[in-house]
Motif scaffolding. Structure first.
Motif, PDB file in Angstrom:
ATOM      1  N   GLY A   1      34.221  34.236  37.572  1.00  0.00           N
ATOM      2  CA  GLY A   1      34.310  34.462  39.005  1.00  0.00           C
ATOM      3  C   GLY A   1      34.617  33.198  39.786  1.00  0.00           C
ATOM      4  N   ILE A   2      35.211  33.385  40.943  1.00  0.00           N
ATOM      5  CA  ILE A   2      35.510  32.282  41.855  1.00  0.00           C
ATOM      6  C   ILE A   2      35.150  32.742  43.263  1.00  0.00           C
TER       7      ILE A   2
ATOM      8  N   ARG B   1      36.990  36.325  43.657  1.00  0.00           N
ATOM      9  CA  ARG B   1      37.752  36.912  42.571  1.00  0.00           C
ATOM     10  C   ARG B   1      36.798  37.032  41.389  1.00  0.00           C
ATOM     11  N   ILE B   2      36.796  38.176  40.754  1.00  0.00           N
ATOM     12  CA  ILE B   2      35.983  38.414  39.578  1.00  0.00           C
ATOM     13  C   ILE B   2      36.937  38.580  38.405  1.00  0.00           C
ATOM     14  N   ILE B   3      36.673  37.889  37.304  1.00  0.00           N
ATOM     15  CA  ILE B   3      37.532  37.968  36.126  1.00  0.00           C
ATOM     16  C   ILE B   3      36.767  38.715  35.037  1.00  0.00           C
TER      17      ILE B   3
ATOM     18  N   LEU C   1      32.176  30.407  38.699  1.00  0.00           N
ATOM     19  CA  LEU C   1      31.090  31.054  37.966  1.00  0.00           C
ATOM     20  C   LEU C   1      31.524  31.256  36.525  1.00  0.00           C
ATOM     21  N   TYR C   2      30.645  30.883  35.606  1.00  0.00           N
ATOM     22  CA  TYR C   2      30.920  31.016  34.182  1.00  0.00           C
ATOM     23  C   TYR C   2      29.853  31.869  33.525  1.00  0.00           C
ATOM     24  N   THR C   3      30.205  32.488  32.409  1.00  0.00           N
ATOM     25  CA  THR C   3      29.246  33.219  31.605  1.00  0.00           C
ATOM     26  C   THR C   3      29.335  32.702  30.167  1.00  0.00           C
TER      27      THR C   3
END
Length: 68
Positions: A6-7, A18-20, A64-66
């Motif tokens: 995410g950004i 934005r969600i990836i 945002l990282y997972t």
């Protein structure tokens, strides 16, 4: 290992994101313009780092990282 998921972007009085997803789909969220709905935008493979830095007149504020 981590992947970008995410950004968050901002301008003085509003945030959008934005969600990836896991398959690379990029979804756009603007609660004001889209009535709270998330809209499919593109696939991450079609982006370069410059294209991800902004969206319209919003600038990148947070990544945002997972964990994989």
């Amino acid at each position: 290992m981590y992947r970008l998921c995410g950004i968050v972007y901002h301008k003085p009085s509003h945030f959008v994101s934005r969600i990836i997803d896991k398959s690379g789909g990029v979804w756009y969220h603007d609660g004001i313009a889209n009535g709270g709905k998330v809209v499919y935008y593109d696939n991450i493979v079609n982006y370069n780092h410059k294209k991800l830095q902004t969206t319209g007149d919003y600038v990148m504020a947070m990544l945002l990282y997972t964990k994989l």
